[in-house]
Write a protein that holds these residues in place. Structure first.
Motif, PDB file in Angstrom:
ATOM      1  N   ASN A 399      65.520  43.851 -11.213  1.00 53.20           N
ATOM      2  CA  ASN A 399      65.020  44.621 -12.350  1.00 53.20           C
ATOM      3  C   ASN A 399      63.773  45.415 -11.985  1.00 53.20           C
ATOM      4  O   ASN A 399      63.509  46.471 -12.574  1.00 53.20           O
ATOM      5  N   PHE A 400      63.004  44.928 -11.036  1.00 52.68           N
ATOM      6  CA  PHE A 400      61.737  45.573 -10.704  1.00 52.68           C
ATOM      7  C   PHE A 400      61.841  46.489  -9.482  1.00 52.68           C
ATOM      8  O   PHE A 400      60.882  47.188  -9.146  1.00 52.68           O
ATOM      9  N   GLY A 401      62.966  46.495  -8.777  1.00 54.21           N
ATOM     10  CA  GLY A 401      63.073  47.346  -7.602  1.00 54.21           C
ATOM     11  C   GLY A 401      64.272  46.981  -6.758  1.00 54.21           C
ATOM     12  O   GLY A 401      65.208  46.309  -7.212  1.00 54.21           O
ATOM     13  N   LEU A 402      64.219  47.417  -5.500  1.00 55.76           N
ATOM     14  CA  LEU A 402      65.317  47.131  -4.571  1.00 55.76           C
ATOM     15  C   LEU A 402      64.738  46.724  -3.219  1.00 55.76           C
ATOM     16  O   LEU A 402      63.614  47.109  -2.861  1.00 55.76           O
ATOM     17  N   PHE A 403      65.541  45.914  -2.485  1.00 54.09           N
ATOM     18  CA  PHE A 403      65.152  45.477  -1.148  1.00 54.09           C
ATOM     19  C   PHE A 403      65.949  46.273  -0.128  1.00 54.09           C
ATOM     20  O   PHE A 403      67.175  46.332  -0.187  1.00 54.09           O
ATOM     21  N   LEU A 404      65.211  46.869   0.803  1.00 56.16           N
ATOM     22  CA  LEU A 404      65.792  47.740   1.814  1.00 56.16           C
ATOM     23  C   LEU A 404      65.650  47.079   3.179  1.00 56.16           C
ATOM     24  O   LEU A 404      64.548  46.658   3.567  1.00 56.16           O
ATOM     25  N   GLU A 405      66.780  46.960   3.902  1.00 48.45           N
ATOM     26  CA  GLU A 405      66.758  46.392   5.251  1.00 48.45           C
ATOM     27  C   GLU A 405      66.620  47.545   6.246  1.00 48.45           C
ATOM     28  O   GLU A 405      67.526  48.365   6.398  1.00 48.45           O
ATOM     29  N   LEU A 406      65.453  47.579   6.913  1.00 46.64           N
ATOM     30  CA  LEU A 406      65.192  48.636   7.883  1.00 46.64           C
ATOM     31  C   LEU A 406      65.817  48.319   9.230  1.00 46.64           C
ATOM     32  O   LEU A 406      66.280  49.217   9.930  1.00 46.64           O
ATOM     33  N   GLU A 407      65.858  47.044   9.597  1.00 49.63           N
ATOM     34  CA  GLU A 407      66.526  46.551  10.797  1.00 49.63           C
ATOM     35  C   GLU A 407      66.758  45.055  10.608  1.00 49.63           C
ATOM     36  O   GLU A 407      66.321  44.478   9.605  1.00 49.63           O
ATOM     37  N   GLU A 408      67.443  44.430  11.519  1.00 49.14           N
ATOM     38  CA  GLU A 408      67.770  43.017  11.389  1.00 49.14           C
ATOM     39  C   GLU A 408      66.493  42.193  11.248  1.00 49.14           C
ATOM     40  O   GLU A 408      65.673  42.116  12.166  1.00 49.14           O
ATOM     41  N   GLY A 409      66.278  41.605  10.081  1.00 48.58           N
ATOM     42  CA  GLY A 409      65.129  40.744   9.833  1.00 48.58           C
ATOM     43  C   GLY A 409      63.932  41.451   9.238  1.00 48.58           C
ATOM     44  O   GLY A 409      62.973  40.793   8.843  1.00 48.58           O
ATOM     45  N   ILE A 410      63.935  42.778   9.161  1.00 48.02           N
ATOM     46  CA  ILE A 410      62.809  43.530   8.600  1.00 48.02           C
ATOM     47  C   ILE A 410      63.267  44.146   7.284  1.00 48.02           C
ATOM     48  O   ILE A 410      64.090  45.064   7.252  1.00 48.02           O
ATOM     49  N   ASP A 411      62.727  43.606   6.183  1.00 50.05           N
ATOM     50  CA  ASP A 411      63.064  44.087   4.853  1.00 50.05           C
ATOM     51  C   ASP A 411      61.808  44.581   4.153  1.00 50.05           C
ATOM     52  O   ASP A 411      60.696  44.109   4.424  1.00 50.05           O
ATOM     53  N   GLY A 412      61.996  45.532   3.254  1.00 48.41           N
ATOM     54  CA  GLY A 412      60.884  46.032   2.470  1.00 48.41           C
ATOM     55  C   GLY A 412      61.298  46.217   1.025  1.00 48.41           C
ATOM     56  O   GLY A 412      62.483  46.321   0.697  1.00 48.41           O
ATOM     57  N   LEU A 413      60.279  46.279   0.128  1.00 47.48           N
ATOM     58  CA  LEU A 413      60.518  46.425  -1.303  1.00 47.48           C
ATOM     59  C   LEU A 413      60.174  47.832  -1.740  1.00 47.48           C
ATOM     60  O   LEU A 413      59.074  48.336  -1.446  1.00 47.48           O
ATOM     61  N   VAL A 414      61.104  48.468  -2.443  1.00 48.92           N
ATOM     62  CA  VAL A 414      60.853  49.754  -3.093  1.00 48.92           C
ATOM     63  C   VAL A 414      60.799  49.484  -4.594  1.00 48.92           C
ATOM     64  O   VAL A 414      61.817  49.141  -5.202  1.00 48.92           O
ATOM     65  N   HIS A 415      59.598  49.614  -5.176  1.00 47.58           N
ATOM     66  CA  HIS A 415      59.466  49.367  -6.608  1.00 47.58           C
ATOM     67  C   HIS A 415      60.194  50.450  -7.384  1.00 47.58           C
ATOM     68  O   HIS A 415      60.338  51.592  -6.926  1.00 47.58           O
ATOM     69  N   VAL A 416      60.697  50.093  -8.569  1.00 45.09           N
ATOM     70  CA  VAL A 416      61.467  51.036  -9.366  1.00 45.09           C
ATOM     71  C   VAL A 416      60.643  52.265  -9.726  1.00 45.09           C
ATOM     72  O   VAL A 416      61.187  53.372  -9.871  1.00 45.09           O
ATOM     73  N   SER A 417      59.324  52.107  -9.820  1.00 46.74           N
ATOM     74  CA  SER A 417      58.466  53.247 -10.164  1.00 46.74           C
ATOM     75  C   SER A 417      58.246  54.174  -8.985  1.00 46.74           C
ATOM     76  O   SER A 417      57.726  55.285  -9.159  1.00 46.74           O
ATOM     77  N   ASP A 418      58.641  53.720  -7.777  1.00 45.11           N
ATOM     78  CA  ASP A 418      58.455  54.537  -6.576  1.00 45.11           C
ATOM     79  C   ASP A 418      59.744  55.205  -6.125  1.00 45.11           C
ATOM     80  O   ASP A 418      59.869  55.627  -4.968  1.00 45.11           O
ATOM     81  N   LEU A 419      60.723  55.304  -7.032  1.00 48.79           N
ATOM     82  CA  LEU A 419      61.972  55.950  -6.677  1.00 48.79           C
ATOM     83  C   LEU A 419      61.959  57.445  -6.974  1.00 48.79           C
ATOM     84  O   LEU A 419      62.563  58.230  -6.249  1.00 48.79           O
ATOM     85  N   SER A 420      61.275  57.877  -8.054  1.00 50.82           N
ATOM     86  CA  SER A 420      61.275  59.291  -8.424  1.00 50.82           C
ATOM     87  C   SER A 420      59.974  59.647  -9.132  1.00 50.82           C
ATOM     88  O   SER A 420      59.403  58.829  -9.867  1.00 50.82           O
ATOM     89  N   TRP A 421      59.513  60.886  -8.868  1.00 48.30           N
ATOM     90  CA  TRP A 421      58.325  61.377  -9.543  1.00 48.30           C
ATOM     91  C   TRP A 421      58.643  61.809 -10.979  1.00 48.30           C
ATOM     92  O   TRP A 421      57.809  61.698 -11.872  1.00 48.30           O
ATOM     93  N   THR A 422      59.832  62.318 -11.162  1.00 47.39           N
ATOM     94  CA  THR A 422      60.125  62.999 -12.421  1.00 47.39           C
ATOM     95  C   THR A 422      60.988  62.186 -13.383  1.00 47.39           C
ATOM     96  O   THR A 422      60.847  62.313 -14.596  1.00 47.39           O
ATOM     97  N   LYS A 423      61.923  61.386 -12.856  1.00 50.72           N
ATOM     98  CA  LYS A 423      62.841  60.647 -13.719  1.00 50.72           C
ATOM     99  C   LYS A 423      62.325  59.246 -13.985  1.00 50.72           C
ATOM    100  O   LYS A 423      61.808  58.587 -13.077  1.00 50.72           O
ATOM    101  N   LYS A 424      62.493  58.804 -15.208  1.00 51.55           N
ATOM    102  CA  LYS A 424      62.132  57.435 -15.559  1.00 51.55           C
ATOM    103  C   LYS A 424      63.363  56.552 -15.380  1.00 51.55           C
ATOM    104  O   LYS A 424      64.313  56.625 -16.153  1.00 51.55           O
ATOM    105  N   ILE A 425      63.360  55.744 -14.326  1.00 51.99           N
ATOM    106  CA  ILE A 425      64.516  54.904 -13.960  1.00 51.99           C
ATOM    107  C   ILE A 425      64.279  53.499 -14.497  1.00 51.99           C
ATOM    108  O   ILE A 425      63.301  52.834 -14.136  1.00 51.99           O
ATOM    109  N   LYS A 426      65.184  53.062 -15.383  1.00 49.22           N
ATOM    110  CA  LYS A 426      65.034  51.727 -15.973  1.00 49.22           C
ATOM    111  C   LYS A 426      65.465  50.628 -15.011  1.00 49.22           C
ATOM    112  O   LYS A 426      64.865  49.561 -14.979  1.00 49.22           O
TER     113      LYS A 426
END
Length: 605
Positions: A399-426
């Motif tokens: 609900n708060f974001g998505l987890f992105l796997e950059l390589e095997e064992g390295i994951d990062g969090l993209v918060h839902v508010s950091d997906l777009s400047w203009t659109k409000k993504i629920k």
């Protein structure tokens, strides 16, 4: 003749000249008694015994004690190859006297009648009969008893299943009559009942002496997917598939086969239900006891994958010794996946021992430990420094974001508010799906705590700095109503951004209200840059036209007009009048030209 002889002579006897005369009453009685002793009374439709008194190639003559001898065709004695005069044979009296005065006998019918009498007697008194297996038939065998063909079902041959009936053909077999159908002249016999009777005593002895831990010899009589049934000599026991071998097997036929003799140990016995649980692997030492002492935590071991479950896979180090590779120990990735993505049954792999308990006979293994932890690499800080751009695969959505796997064992969090400047993504699912690629920029790196903060919108400049001048307060823009809520409506503005409008401000000049999908002019009421929020109103676009603000101008001092000014004003009025006439004349010419063109086109048609 002397006088004495003449005196003793029986003149009455000498005077009788008839047939059979000359006998006294006592002599006649004696002769009748002799005749009755040599001739026995016979009745038709009976079975009697006769003695062979003569024979040739076509007939056999038998004396049954009657006034005349009977004749039987030689063909009815084919089974008696050593027939001779004086042999006693049973025959059936068909007729005491035929048109030729001959006694008619039949050995064939006598055998049939005698056979059925013997069969009935055997059935009534539960007698054992010696039979001869003549041939095989569908579902069983044909057995000859007393020259009558009887049916022996396959299930009644033996206590254990018989798969080859041909081995009994041409052999003698003891049977018992279990069913007689006089209407169809059918007889059913059984050999199994004889075996069961012999095994009953043996069964009782086995059950009486049976105890846990006892080792017995048995024969495999039936096999199933879950185990095999063992015949212990009249008593059946179940050898479950898990008790066949210390190693893992998929089917009992991998190690055993039908009719095989094996030694088993009694594991459990239910006296009420007469169920016996048997084991075969318990006769051997447990493989864990033979496990090398050199294997310890941290050791590398090799084995074969014998089972894959939802939570992990089992690796067989040696028959009977297995270790669990949990799915979390298959990859450095923090997102659990299906173990079948990594391993399959039959794969031979190497693993690291994580835990080892020889007493409990448990072992846990890991695959990811064969490679270094990616977060401990020195180049990780430089590779994922703040501001660097990378591509990754979406592994999980929250609900708060998505987890992105950059390589095997390295994951990062993209918060839902950091997906777009203009659109409000629920929710992130409105923007992207699991398994898709996403380009991001690193906002924050914490290698010690294995945290990586990412952003997709920061790949572009913040457009709200520009929007502040474009959507200034009071400016009017064409917007589309895309959604309505309880209090506000969502608008789509130019450049793909969104704004909001209070529902009451959707009222139009004609009294109606703007609906979803309708495009109208909206005036910017508020521009909140920090909150990335633009508040608009359609009502203000027409209310302010109807009620313009009137500004009171200060009264100018009265100044006398010069005479030349009045003339100039009149001159200006004349010029404006001429200009008006000129414009009207031009409009008339345009209308005339248009009318002429329409008429020309109509005539052409």
């Amino acid at each position: 003749m002397s006088k004495a002889q003449l005196t003793d002579f029986d003149w009455d006897r000498a005077d009788n000249r008839g047939f059979g005369s000359g006998y006294s009453a006592s002599e006649k009685a004696q002769l009748e008694q002799l005749i009755n002793g040599t001739i026995s009374p016979v009745a038709e439709k009976e079975v009697v015994k006769g003695i062979v008194v003569g024979m040739n190639d076509r007939e056999v003559i038998l004396n049954i004690g009657s006034k005349s001898d009977g004749i039987v065709p030689r063909s009815e004695f084919r089974d008696l190859t050593d027939l001779k005069i004086g042999d006693e044979i049973e025959v059936y009296i068909e007729n005491q006297e035929d048109p030729n005065g001959q006694l008619v006998l039949s050995r064939k019918k006598a055998r049939v009648i005698t056979a059925w009498d013997n069969i009935q007697k055997s059935f009534d008194h539960d007698l054992v009969i010696d039979g001869f297996v003549k041939r095989r038939t569908k579902g069983g065998l044909i057995v000859d008893i007393y020259s009558i063909e009887a049916f022996l079902p396959g299930s009644q041959i033996d206590v254990k299943p018989i798969r080859d009936f041909d081995i009994f053909v041409g052999k003698k077999m003891e049977v018992k009559v279990v069913k007689i159908n006089h209407a169809n002249n059918n007889v059913v016999v059984s050999h199994k009942v004889l075996i069961e009777k012999d095994l009953e005593a043996q069964r009782q002895q086995i059950l009486t002496n049976l105890e846990r831990g006892q080792v017995l010899e048995g024969v495999i009589k039936n096999m199933t997917k879950f185990g095999v049934f063992i015949d212990l000599g009249g008593v059946d026991g179940l050898l479950h598939i898990t008790d066949i071998s210390w190693g893992r097997i998929n089917d009992p036929s991998d190690l055993l086969h039908l009719d095989q003799k094996i030694n088993v140990v009694v594991l459990d016995f239910d006296e009420d239900k007469k169920r016996i649980s048997l084991g075969m692997k318990q006769l051997q030492a447990h493989p864990w006891e033979a496990l090398s002492q050199e294997i310890e935590i941290g050791s590398r071991v090799k084995g074969k994958v014998v089972n894959v479950a939802d939570y992990g896979a089992f690796l067989e180090i040696m028959p009977g010794v297995e270790g669990l590779i949990h799915v979390s120990e298959m990859s450095w990735s923090q997102h659990l996946r299906n173990p079948q993505d990594f391993l399959k049954i039959g794969d031979e792999v190497e693993a690291v021992v994580l835990t080892l308990d020889r007493n409990e006979r448990k072992m846990s293994l890991g695959l990811k430990q064969l490679t270094a932890d990616p977060w401990t690499r020195q180049e990780i800080i430089e590779k994922y420094a703040v501001g660097t751009v990378h591509k990754g695969v979406v592994r999980n959505l929250t609900n708060f974001g998505l987890f992105l796997e950059l390589e095997e064992g390295i994951d990062g969090l993209v918060h839902v508010s950091d997906l777009s400047w203009t659109k409000k993504i629920k929710h992130p699912s409105d923007f992207i799906k699991v398994g898709e690629e996403l380009e991001v920029m690193v906002l924050e790196l914490d290698a010690d705590n294995r945290r990586l903060s990412l952003s997709h919108k920061h790949l572009e400049e913040n457009p709200w700095d520009t929007f502040e001048s474009v959507f200034a307060v009071g400016s009017v823009h064409k917007c589309t109503i895309v959604a309505k809520g309880d209090k506000v409506a969502t608008l789509e503005l130019p450049y793909g951004i969104e704004g909001v409008c209070i529902l009451k401000n959707l009222a139009k000049e004609d009294g109606t209200v703007g609906e979803i999908g309708e495009s109208l002019d909206f005036k910017v009421a508020e521009f909140l840059k920090d909150e990335k929020r633009i508040v608009l109103s359609h009502t203000k676009t027409w209310q302010e036209k109807e009620e313009p603000k009137v500004e009171e101008k200060p009264k100018a001092p009265k100044v006398e007009k010069p005479k030349d000014a009045e003339k100039a004003t009149l001159g200006d009025l004349e010029a404006l009048s001429a200009l008006k006439e000129q414009m009207e004349e031009g409009e008339k010419k345009k209308k005339a030209a248009a009318t002429k063109k329409v008429a020309k086109e109509a005539s052409a048609e």
